[in-house]
Design a protein around this motif. Structure first.
Motif, short mmCIF file in Angstrom:
data_model
loop_
_atom_site.label_atom_id
_atom_site.label_comp_id
_atom_site.label_asym_id
_atom_site.label_seq_id
_atom_site.Cartn_x
_atom_site.Cartn_y
_atom_site.Cartn_z
N GLY A 80 17.02 51.13 32.52
CA GLY A 80 17.81 50.59 31.83
C GLY A 80 18.39 51.62 30.94
O GLY A 80 19.63 51.99 30.74
N MET A 81 17.30 52.03 29.96
CA MET A 81 17.90 53.10 29.16
C MET A 81 18.06 54.28 29.60
O MET A 81 19.18 54.93 29.15
CB MET A 81 16.73 53.20 28.09
N GLY A 82 17.75 54.86 30.77
CA GLY A 82 18.04 56.08 31.35
C GLY A 82 19.59 55.70 31.93
O GLY A 82 20.33 56.81 31.69
N GLY A 83 19.69 54.86 32.64
CA GLY A 83 20.98 54.53 33.01
C GLY A 83 22.20 54.44 32.16
O GLY A 83 23.34 54.77 32.10
N PHE A 84 21.85 53.54 30.99
CA PHE A 84 22.83 53.51 29.76
C PHE A 84 23.23 54.90 29.11
O PHE A 84 24.30 55.19 28.91
CB PHE A 84 22.33 52.54 28.67
N MET A 85 22.29 55.71 28.83
CA MET A 85 22.44 57.24 28.71
C MET A 85 23.13 57.83 29.40
O MET A 85 24.06 58.56 29.10
CB MET A 85 21.16 57.90 28.40
N CYS A 86 23.05 57.76 30.82
CA CYS A 86 23.81 58.57 31.83
C CYS A 86 25.33 57.96 31.56
O CYS A 86 26.24 58.70 31.99
CB CYS A 86 23.32 58.03 33.13
N PHE A 154 24.79 49.90 23.84
CA PHE A 154 24.65 49.03 25.11
C PHE A 154 25.91 48.33 25.41
O PHE A 154 26.02 47.69 26.70
CB PHE A 154 23.64 47.92 24.64
N GLY A 155 26.95 48.22 24.73
CA GLY A 155 28.09 47.83 25.10
C GLY A 155 28.40 46.20 24.98
O GLY A 155 29.39 45.65 25.57
N VAL A 160 28.43 48.94 29.86
CA VAL A 160 28.98 50.11 29.71
C VAL A 160 29.45 50.69 31.08
O VAL A 160 28.69 50.75 31.82
CB VAL A 160 28.03 51.34 28.94
N SER A 161 30.73 51.03 31.26
CA SER A 161 31.14 51.84 32.39
C SER A 161 31.78 52.93 32.35
O SER A 161 32.16 53.51 31.07
CB SER A 161 32.27 50.62 32.79
N LEU A 254 26.69 49.47 33.54
CA LEU A 254 25.42 48.96 33.36
C LEU A 254 25.43 47.87 32.41
O LEU A 254 26.26 47.81 31.43
CB LEU A 254 24.50 50.10 32.84
N THR A 255 24.67 46.76 32.38
CA THR A 255 24.51 45.55 31.69
C THR A 255 23.47 45.30 31.12
O THR A 255 22.36 46.13 31.68
CB THR A 255 25.39 44.49 32.13
N GLU A 256 23.24 44.15 30.52
CA GLU A 256 21.94 43.73 30.07
C GLU A 256 20.95 43.47 31.18
O GLU A 256 19.80 43.67 31.01
CB GLU A 256 22.09 42.54 28.95
#
Length: 434
Positions: A80-86, A154-155, A160-161, A254-256
């Motif tokens: 998840g953290m890698g996805g949010f950063m991306c 995290f939005g 985050v989109s 990506l969401t929670e």
């Protein structure tokens, strides 16, 4: 003669990998290239992309559980953290005109995931077992709770989109279509799986197995069990972040949910279902789980019940997972006795499968009977329409289920006897030799 054999052995190997090892990779890569021409719909491509992402994540998790013996209840954090950063990098590319090709985005996710794993692993990998599992659970819950507090990253509840199409074109491709994204995901799947396999062949990867089985003996030989676990943890965090980057590219949001306990539990289920003792086990588990989640969920609301039951039965009766079931048949195959199992399997497994379908049908009828709207008494099952308020369907399904289970139970003794004979080398007299 010895020199000739040595030369032939070298010709059949490539950089230490035998042709028997290289061939499966070539075959799987060819299958990935052909699949979009067989399943051409956008929904099929989406399912295959999800399957590929899950495979990368499951293989990354298996680096901990299968190779290092570290049970984690919060490994979705690194994906998840890698996805949010991306997602943030994707937005920076769009608004700040950063010249970053989209195929490099999973590297960003991997590095960010590895950074998080480095920080958390510095204190969590001091020991394995229950302590490590509880720390991973606490970290997972902590970051999942922070996702609704730290809105800037995290939005919040909306997540985050972003838009993947603003990256630099690669050989003229802007990744506007599903098939372009599929080949990008498939390429990263093959590369990530290959790198994880090669990592398992390194001294650190092999020592992870030793630390898993007997950490005291590994330390007696001069290896630090903590550092071996730490390196494996960081490598696993990197590839989990790669999976998060691929998720960001495919779904652009990506969401929670991508880092909570449910996702961590799902990847644990997938890995156990496929088989933690084999490298290709998580691949099988990811394929089966994704198909159940995407296809079975469209057919019934009870799909999670069936997946949970499958998981429980696998742990109880097939601890080696689906891969273990496959590998059980290697010995009969090498002994040339695999064919002797066909008839006993047919006489035992077929009625057992019909009995399981009957049991599932009973659950479906019960669910419809309890939760259907008033006046909706009819339902369709296996293309047959009937009323759940009529006693006949209940009698038929219960009768068929009990009869099939009884037949399977009666024939199981023959199957056990045949299985025992299939795993024993026949003597020359039994084989008909003089």
């Amino acid at each position: 003669m010895t020199d000739t054999t040595s030369i032939m052995t070298k010709k059949r190997s490539y950089g230490g990998l035998s042709t028997g090892t290289v061939a499966p990779w070539v075959i799987c890569t060819a299958i990935l290239l052909v699949l979009p021409y067989v399943f051409q719909s956008n929904s099929a491509l989406t399912i295959m992309n999800q399957m590929a992402i899950t495979i990368v994540f499951a293989l990354a998790y298996n680096m901990l559980l299968g190779q290092g013996g570290m049970l984690s209840f919060g490994h979705a954090v690194y994906m998840g953290m890698g996805g949010f950063m991306c997602m943030h990098v994707m937005n920076w590319v769009e608004y700040q005109n950063i010249p970053l090709p989209l195929p490099l985005l999973p590297v960003v996710g991997g590095l960010f995931g590895m950074g998080m794993a480095t920080i958390i692993g510095s204190f969590s990998t001091r020991t394995a077992g229950t302590v490590f599992a509880m720390i991973s659970l606490g970290i997972g819950e902590l970051i999942a709770a922070s996702s609704v507090i730290v809105v800037a990253f995290f939005g919040g509840e909306e997540g985050v989109s972003g838009d993947r199409t603003y990256g630099l074109p690669v050989f003229g491709y802007e990744f506007l279509t599903k098939i372009e994204v599929y080949y990008l995901t498939a390429g990263w799947l093959v590369l990530s799986a290959l790198l994880m396999y090669l990592f398992s062949r390194t001294p650190v990867g092999r020592m992870a197995n030793a630390v898993r089985d007997n950490p005291e003996r590994a330390q007696f030989l001069g290896y630090s069990a903590r550092w071996v676990r730490f390196y494996s943890f960081c490598a696993s965090g990197f590839f989990a972040g790669v999976a998060g980057g691929l998720f960001a590219i495919n779904f652009e949001i990506l969401t929670e949910e991508n880092l909570n306990l449910v996702t961590s539990g799902s990847i644990l289920l997938i890995t156990f279902l496929g088989g933690v003792g084999f490298f290709f086990g998580p691949i099988i588990g990811a394929i089966v789980f994704t198909l159940l989640q995407s296809v079975l969920s469209l057919q019934t609301e009870l799909w999670q019940l069936y997946v949970g039951a499958l998981f429980v039965l696998t742990v109880m009766y097939f601890p080696g997972g689906l891969a273990g079931v496959i590998m059980m048949h290697v010995a009969p195959y090498k002994l040339g006795k695999l064919g002797t199992l066909v008839v006993p399997y047919f006489k035992t497994v077929l009625p057992a499968a019909i009995g399981i379908l009957g049991l599932a049908s009973f659950c479906e009828i019960m669910f419809h009977f309890k939760h259907a709207a008033v006046g909706e008494n009819d339902m369709s099952l296996f293309g047959i329409e009937f009323s759940t308020h009529s006693p006949l369907p209940w009698i038929v399904i219960v009768g068929v289920t009990l009869v099939c289970f009884w037949i399977a139970k009666r024939n199981s003794a023959e199957l056990r006897e045949t299985w025992g004979n299939a795993n024993v080398l026949s003597s020359p007299k039994e084989g008909g030799a003089q």
